[in-house]
Write a protein that holds these residues in place. Structure first.
Motif, PDB file in Angstrom:
ATOM      1  N   ASP A 103       0.874  -1.179   0.000  1.00 17.24           N
ATOM      2  CA  ASP A 103       0.000   0.000   0.000  1.00 17.24           C
ATOM      3  C   ASP A 103       0.907   1.224   0.000  1.00 17.24           C
ATOM      4  O   ASP A 103       1.612   1.485   0.976  1.00 17.24           O
ATOM      5  CB  ASP A 103      -0.863  -0.070   1.275  1.00 17.24           C
ATOM      6  N   SER A 108      -0.840   6.525  -2.529  1.00 15.34           N
ATOM      7  CA  SER A 108      -2.149   6.782  -1.922  1.00 15.34           C
ATOM      8  C   SER A 108      -2.512   8.256  -1.696  1.00 15.34           C
ATOM      9  O   SER A 108      -2.825   8.655  -0.574  1.00 15.34           O
ATOM     10  CB  SER A 108      -2.250   6.010  -0.590  1.00 15.34           C
ATOM     11  N   ASN A 121      -4.828  11.830  -2.304  1.00 13.93           N
ATOM     12  CA  ASN A 121      -6.267  12.072  -2.217  1.00 13.93           C
ATOM     13  C   ASN A 121      -6.785  12.751  -3.478  1.00 13.93           C
ATOM     14  O   ASN A 121      -6.078  13.537  -4.106  1.00 13.93           O
ATOM     15  CB  ASN A 121      -6.559  12.919  -0.982  1.00 13.93           C
ATOM     16  N   HIS A 181      -3.960   3.196  -2.577  1.00  9.34           N
ATOM     17  CA  HIS A 181      -5.173   3.375  -1.762  1.00  9.34           C
ATOM     18  C   HIS A 181      -5.577   4.852  -1.775  1.00  9.34           C
ATOM     19  O   HIS A 181      -5.444   5.563  -0.779  1.00  9.34           O
ATOM     20  CB  HIS A 181      -4.864   2.903  -0.342  1.00  9.34           C
ATOM     21  N   TYR A 187     -12.568   6.808   8.161  1.00 12.06           N
ATOM     22  CA  TYR A 187     -11.318   6.331   7.554  1.00 12.06           C
ATOM     23  C   TYR A 187     -10.975   4.932   8.082  1.00 12.06           C
ATOM     24  O   TYR A 187     -10.612   4.027   7.332  1.00 12.06           O
ATOM     25  CB  TYR A 187     -10.224   7.352   7.912  1.00 12.06           C
ATOM     26  N   ASP A 196     -10.520   1.161   6.362  1.00 13.92           N
ATOM     27  CA  ASP A 196      -9.271   0.403   6.454  1.00 13.92           C
ATOM     28  C   ASP A 196      -9.478  -0.999   7.043  1.00 13.92           C
ATOM     29  O   ASP A 196      -8.729  -1.922   6.723  1.00 13.92           O
ATOM     30  CB  ASP A 196      -8.209   1.191   7.230  1.00 13.92           C
ATOM     31  N   THR A 229       3.097   4.692   4.993  1.00 14.65           N
ATOM     32  CA  THR A 229       2.548   6.017   5.320  1.00 14.65           C
ATOM     33  C   THR A 229       3.412   6.594   6.426  1.00 14.65           C
ATOM     34  O   THR A 229       4.144   5.869   7.091  1.00 14.65           O
ATOM     35  CB  THR A 229       1.102   5.936   5.856  1.00 14.65           C
ATOM     36  N   GLN A 258       0.391   8.169  11.063  1.00  9.89           N
ATOM     37  CA  GLN A 258      -0.745   7.255  10.889  1.00  9.89           C
ATOM     38  C   GLN A 258      -0.534   5.926  11.622  1.00  9.89           C
ATOM     39  O   GLN A 258      -1.301   4.978  11.446  1.00  9.89           O
ATOM     40  CB  GLN A 258      -0.990   6.997   9.395  1.00  9.89           C
TER      41      GLN A 258
HETATM   42  N1  ARG Z   1      -4.799   8.788   1.549  1.00  9.60           N
HETATM   43  C1  ARG Z   1      -4.025   8.763   2.762  1.00  9.60           C
HETATM   44  C2  ARG Z   1      -3.253  10.076   2.923  1.00  9.60           C
HETATM   45  O1  ARG Z   1      -3.039  10.814   1.966  1.00  9.60           O
HETATM   46  C3  ARG Z   1      -3.034   7.618   2.823  1.00  9.60           C
HETATM   47  C4  ARG Z   1      -3.631   6.234   2.757  1.00  9.60           C
HETATM   48  C5  ARG Z   1      -2.720   5.185   3.303  1.00  9.60           C
HETATM   49  N2  ARG Z   1      -3.263   3.853   3.195  1.00  9.60           N
HETATM   50  C6  ARG Z   1      -4.216   3.331   3.975  1.00  9.60           C
HETATM   51  N3  ARG Z   1      -4.618   2.105   3.762  1.00  9.60           N
HETATM   52  N4  ARG Z   1      -4.778   4.030   4.936  1.00  9.60           N
HETATM   53  O2  ARG Z   1      -2.823  10.378   4.019  1.00  9.60           O
END
Ligand code: ARG
Length: 577
Positions: free
Chosen positions: A119, A122, A124, A159, A314, A318, A338, A342
């Motif tokens: 993963d 990712s 947005n 993701h 969120y 997940d 990440t 996180q």
């Molecule tokens: N979209 C999220 C961000 O920009 C990161 C996602 C990471 N992957 C996950 N499975 N939560 O912070």
């Protein structure tokens, strides 16, 4: 050839014969100094303690049982009970000859293939990628390349954040300004749009209500809403693909597995967690309490998985996502790239998923987190006005600076080749500077340090590679003509040969821990060792043909190892500069 694994195996057997418990760890490490041999056994003292015998006595026993006749030239006990192992030069030479028979895999043994979901990246939707996405994108890609090279079945999972209340807001805003044709929109237009929509949402309750109604419509599959949503995703990912290509990252549109695909699973997940007694209703919302974790005030930690208004979070996505990766994609390992902020989120996600029985014990969930890029004052890297630095602008800057470094030195190069070279150096420098740092910590970003030919940098590595291949080019030597068996006589030949044979050890660590800097250190060290070999051992002017062939073979494997190593780092090489 994995020397460390070979020695570990043999020495573990000897330990058992000497009476040690079966799971004893011999702790075989590469020696830091050549007088300590090539490898050291550091585990004897601890094991002797368990057996309640003097360590040197155990060491002596072990040495008697070690079956490494052809591999080593000397094994000695030093100090309180360390064992130093010296490799046999003839054996080293044979291993290199063996690799060069079929050099494609650089002698790496085949692995038991695992299915690994990675993963990474990712970003947005409706927002431009910024430098914060750089680390995830390039570090994740190194691991993808590394695992693929080793023979694993790798599933790239981008993701992307393509679901949630923000889409209702965007649709409501498009309606408000009567902008019904998205075709001419770029991602940076969208970003401006996003901010305006957010402002309306925060300040105007009626607008906010309409936005929420659109989220519901989108969720139940309203045709028009879906169409706009799809366009928003498409504009974003078309633009992001340009950055991926510039970065020489292997992600494509086929790797997009955004949050939206898990949406249909969410009601079932919440219901199941409730039925299992893991989630409970609490003042209208559905929550999970972590009885094993208390916060500083002694209160039990908890997360919401469904809001009062029915919306999901969120973490709910997940939980569904990790279940899907396990059950549907059949993952053996799932790796998340990440940043460290996180970490708690992922720990809570996995805690719930494991409790619910969605993830069997055998499946490994790993958060390969990383720190932040800081400016020279130790603050997060930002634009002058305090905004996020856009990834595209950042890459432009890298190219501009590489151009300054390279152009003057290569004035007679054809324009197209020069452009290519500047590109490779600019992008390579940014990537290498990042990858060469231990990912777990923050680091201070500095253009000047990464764009220099001194030290552990991309320009140095690319130059080192060119230096090796130019030996073959200058003398017009074809690698297939190197038919004489390798002999090793000089120390610097032996040191280089040993280092070459440690490629597998290195790549195995990177694959296990997700640590590209381990590969960077290895390659840099290899390049430095080659340099001193090149200084001390004449190649083309060697005293006899066999020495000449032997040295050419060492050079050849150095070139191939540098190239393959840089390739797993996602760094392109050039043939001249
Ligand atoms: N979209 C999220 C961000 O920009 C990161 C996602 C990471 N992957 C996950 N499975 N939560 O912070």
């Amino acid at each position: 050839m994995n020397i460390q694994a070979l020695l570990s195996n043999k020495i573990s057997k000897a330990l058992i014969m000497a009476g040690a418990p079966i799971d004893s760890d011999a702790k075989i490490r590469q020696s830091a100094k050549s007088q300590f041999g090539d490898y050291q056994v550091n585990g004897i003292m601890a094991i002797a303690k368990i057996l309640a015998i003097p360590p040197r006595q155990l060491a002596k026993k072990v040495i008697n049982f070690i079956d490494l006749k052809d591999v080593t030239s000397k094994i000695e006990i030093v100090g309180p009970g360390f064992i130093n192992i010296f490799l046999n030069r003839q054996w080293l030479a044979m291993q290199i000859d063996q690799i060069l028979i079929a050099p494609k895999r650089l002698g790496i043994a085949s692995v038991l293939p695992q299915t690994v979901v990675v993963d990474y990246s990712s970003p947005n939707v409706a927002k431009e990628m910024h430098v914060g996405h750089l680390r995830s994108t390039i570090i994740g890609d190194v691991i993808v390349r590394t695992l693929t090279f080793l023979g694993h079945n790798v599933i790239r999972a981008n993701h992307i954040g393509d679901w949630g209340t923000q889409f209702g807001m965007l649709i409501a805003y498009l309606e408000k300004v009567q902008h019904n044709n998205l075709d001419d929109m770029t991602l940076s237009d969208l970003e401006v749009f996003y901010r305006a929509a957010q402002k309306n949402y925060d300040e105007n309750e009626e607008f906010a209500q309409r936005s929420r109604a659109y989220v519901v419509k989108l969720q139940v599959g309203d045709e028009q809403c879906r169409k706009i949503w799809r366009q928003l995703v498409d504009i974003t990912m078309t633009q992001n693909q340009i950055s991926y290509n510039r970065l020489h990252v292997t992600l494509t549109k086929n790797d997009i597995m955004g949050e939206s695909i898990y949406n249909p699973m969410l009601p079932g997940i919440v219901a199941d967690l409730k039925a299992q007694g893991i989630a409970v209703e609490n003042t209208g919302a559905t929550m999970v309490f972590f009885n094993e974790h208390k916060n500083k005030a002694g209160k039990t930690k908890a997360v919401v998985i469904q809001k009062k208004d029915g919306g999901y979070l969120y973490i709910t996505t997940d939980i569904a996502c990790v279940k899907y990766r396990c059950e549907t994609l059949n993952a053996d390992r799932i790796l998340y790239y990440t940043d460290s902020r996180q970490h708690q989120h992922l720990m809570q996600t996995w805690n719930i998923a494991r409790k619910a029985g969605y993830i069997p014990e055998s499946v490994s969930l790993e958060h390969h987190m990383f720190g932040m890029m800081l400016d020279k004052d130790g603050k997060p890297l930002k634009t002058r006005t305090g905004g996020n630095i856009k990834l595209a602008d950042f890459l432009d800057e890298a190219i501009k600076r590489a151009d300054k470094l390279i152009r003057e030195k290569n004035l007679d190069m054809p324009a197209e080749e020069l452009k290519q070279l500047v590109n490779t150096i600019g992008i390579g420098a940014v990537k290498y500077a990042d990858l060469s740092k231990n990912r777990t910590t923050d680091y201070i970003f500095n253009w000047d340090n990464m764009l220099t030919f001194d030290g552990n940098t991309a320009p140095y590595m690319l130059y080192a590679y060119i230096r090796v291949i130019s030996i073959f080019k200058r003398a017009a030597i074809d690698e297939t003509s190197l038919t004489m068996p390798l002999v090793i006589n000089e120390d610097c030949e032996a040191i280089l040969a040993t280092r070459l044979l440690q490629f597998e050890e290195t790549i195995t660590i990177v694959a296990r821990d997700g640590t590209p800097h381990v590969m960077c250190i290895y390659l840099y060290n290899l390049a430095v060792l080659f340099s001193s070999f090149y200084e001390h051992c004449p190649i083309l002017n060697a005293t006899n043909k066999q020495t000449c062939h032997s040295r050419l073979k060492l050079a050849l494997l150095t070139a191939k190892t540098l190239k393959q190593g840089l390739d797993t780092l996602g760094i392109q090489t050039v043939e001249r500069m």
